[in-house]
Design a protein around this motif. Structure first.
Motif, PDB file in Angstrom:
ATOM      1  N   UNK A 177       0.822  -1.215   0.000  1.00  0.00           N
ATOM      2  CA  UNK A 177       0.000   0.000   0.000  1.00  0.00           C
ATOM      3  C   UNK A 177       0.854   1.263   0.000  1.00  0.00           C
ATOM      4  N   UNK A 178       1.972   1.243   0.717  1.00  0.00           N
ATOM      5  CA  UNK A 178       2.850   2.420   0.714  1.00  0.00           C
ATOM      6  C   UNK A 178       3.451   2.647  -0.662  1.00  0.00           C
ATOM      7  N   UNK A 179       3.868   1.567  -1.323  1.00  0.00           N
ATOM      8  CA  UNK A 179       4.389   1.711  -2.684  1.00  0.00           C
ATOM      9  C   UNK A 179       3.350   2.344  -3.596  1.00  0.00           C
ATOM     10  N   UNK A 180       2.093   1.984  -3.393  1.00  0.00           N
ATOM     11  CA  UNK A 180       1.019   2.494  -4.253  1.00  0.00           C
ATOM     12  C   UNK A 180       0.608   3.923  -3.900  1.00  0.00           C
ATOM     13  N   UNK A 181       1.159   4.452  -2.820  1.00  0.00           N
ATOM     14  CA  UNK A 181       0.867   5.830  -2.456  1.00  0.00           C
ATOM     15  C   UNK A 181      -0.306   5.998  -1.522  1.00  0.00           C
ATOM     16  N   UNK A 182      -0.718   4.929  -0.850  1.00  0.00           N
ATOM     17  CA  UNK A 182      -1.785   5.028   0.142  1.00  0.00           C
ATOM     18  C   UNK A 182      -1.222   5.722   1.380  1.00  0.00           C
ATOM     19  N   UNK A 247      13.752   1.878  -0.354  1.00  0.00           N
ATOM     20  CA  UNK A 247      13.629   0.545   0.247  1.00  0.00           C
ATOM     21  C   UNK A 247      13.332  -0.498  -0.819  1.00  0.00           C
ATOM     22  N   UNK A 248      12.403  -0.197  -1.696  1.00  0.00           N
ATOM     23  CA  UNK A 248      12.083  -1.146  -2.764  1.00  0.00           C
ATOM     24  C   UNK A 248      13.273  -1.338  -3.707  1.00  0.00           C
ATOM     25  N   UNK A 258       9.950  -1.301 -12.458  1.00  0.00           N
ATOM     26  CA  UNK A 258       9.073  -2.331 -11.916  1.00  0.00           C
ATOM     27  C   UNK A 258       8.116  -1.742 -10.890  1.00  0.00           C
ATOM     28  N   UNK A 259       8.593  -0.769 -10.110  1.00  0.00           N
ATOM     29  CA  UNK A 259       7.690  -0.083  -9.188  1.00  0.00           C
ATOM     30  C   UNK A 259       6.550   0.587  -9.947  1.00  0.00           C
ATOM     31  N   UNK A 260       6.875   1.242 -11.051  1.00  0.00           N
ATOM     32  CA  UNK A 260       5.839   1.893 -11.860  1.00  0.00           C
ATOM     33  C   UNK A 260       4.885   0.862 -12.448  1.00  0.00           C
ATOM     34  N   UNK A 261       5.427  -0.289 -12.875  1.00  0.00           N
ATOM     35  CA  UNK A 261       4.580  -1.342 -13.434  1.00  0.00           C
ATOM     36  C   UNK A 261       3.623  -1.893 -12.382  1.00  0.00           C
ATOM     37  N   UNK A 262       4.104  -2.013 -11.141  1.00  0.00           N
ATOM     38  CA  UNK A 262       3.242  -2.469 -10.062  1.00  0.00           C
ATOM     39  C   UNK A 262       2.093  -1.486  -9.831  1.00  0.00           C
ATOM     40  N   UNK A 263       2.398  -0.201  -9.857  1.00  0.00           N
ATOM     41  CA  UNK A 263       1.334   0.794  -9.659  1.00  0.00           C
ATOM     42  C   UNK A 263       0.301   0.706 -10.780  1.00  0.00           C
ATOM     43  N   UNK A 264       0.765   0.531 -12.004  1.00  0.00           N
ATOM     44  CA  UNK A 264      -0.174   0.441 -13.116  1.00  0.00           C
ATOM     45  C   UNK A 264      -1.029  -0.812 -13.030  1.00  0.00           C
TER      46      UNK A 264
END
Length: 270
Positions: A177-182, A247-248, A258-264
């Motif tokens: 959730x933190x990676x996604x910006x929650x 951290x990621x 890959x972080x951007x791909x996860x968000x998408x």
């Protein structure tokens, strides 16, 4: 769309033999998008699933089950396999000398030993150390990195779990959730839902411990979650890496692309 998709974020999915089962769908990121329906679920282990409950869980469209437990935990209580789902084993605590969040079965049968191990703040101290390990252990970093690579490459829904679905699973959910910006206060709220959704299912455990002469209050720091536990992981992450993205990248080996791909993959406009 299933019935649970139309409920508020964090609403428990009522499966008697799989407590603490809920979707991460619906939690809103700072950019206004929300976690997509039908892609991420968290729970306890799947060892107690029975026929009709298994069918309910299979109806969620699970294509990957990620098991974050140790080898002894998996051997003691193997998951019921879900039809059409691949299993990915990621032992978060493989490098831990003493793994506080793992099996409590023997302690629960021996109130004297429980008192020796858990009283006078020992349980709290053990769990604070365990939450540091979720960020720092090489096995934890490798396991969570692999978890996010599975999410980035996968299709269909993923269910991730440990034994009680609260500590290793809780950090997996929180870091997702933190990676996604929650926002962090929402992340903490989702994490603490475990106290509402797991502890009632564990009341027979507390009652049995009391029947043996034990003090159930000794077990609450072990069977539930506390804000200070999650805060410990967050503090170690920031002290070591500075922020979530670093951290990621540096801790888990998940690069910016890959972080951007996860968000998408995991977020949708609302």
């Amino acid at each position: 769309m299933t019935e649970h998709d139309r409920t508020a974020p964090g609403t428990p999915i009522p499966v008697a033999t799989l407590p603490n089962l809920r979707s991460l769908a619906g939690w809103r990121a700072a950019d206004g998008r929300a976690v997509r329906e039908g892609v991420l679920f968290r729970s306890t282990d799947l060892s107690r699933l029975t026929g009709t409950d298994t069918a309910v869980v299979e109806g969620l469209g699970i294509r990957t089950v990620v098991d974050l437990r140790t080898a002894p935990e998996r051997e003691r209580r193997p998951d019921v396999r879900l039809d059409g789902a691949d299993e990915v084993v990621l032992d978060v605590l493989a490098d831990a000398v003493q793994a506080a969040p793992t099996d409590m079965a023997e302690i629960l049968e021996d109130p004297g030993r429980a008192r020796d191990l858990l009283s006078d703040g020992q349980a709290r101290a053990a769990f604070l150390q365990a939450y540091e390990h979720l960020v720092t252990l090489p096995s934890a970093r490798a396991s969570y990195g692999a978890f996010f690579r599975v999410l980035a490459a996968g299709s269909g829904a993923t269910l991730f779990h440990c034994t009680t679905g609260k500590d290793r699973t809780g950090w997996a959910a929180a870091s997702t959730l933190m990676l996604l910006g929650v926002p962090e206060e929402v992340v903490e709220h989702e994490y603490l839902l475990t106290n509402d959704q797991l502890l009632p299912a564990l009341q027979p455990v507390l009652d049995h411990f009391a029947s043996l002469g034990g003090d159930p209050d000794l077990l609450l720091p072990v069977l539930g979650v506390r804000p200070e536990y999650l805060a410990t992981s967050l503090a170690v992450m920031r002290r070591t890496y500075g922020d979530v993205a670093t951290y990621f990248a540096d801790g888990l080996g998940i690069d910016a692309a890959t972080q951007a791909a996860l968000r998408e993959r995991l977020l949708v406009d609302r």
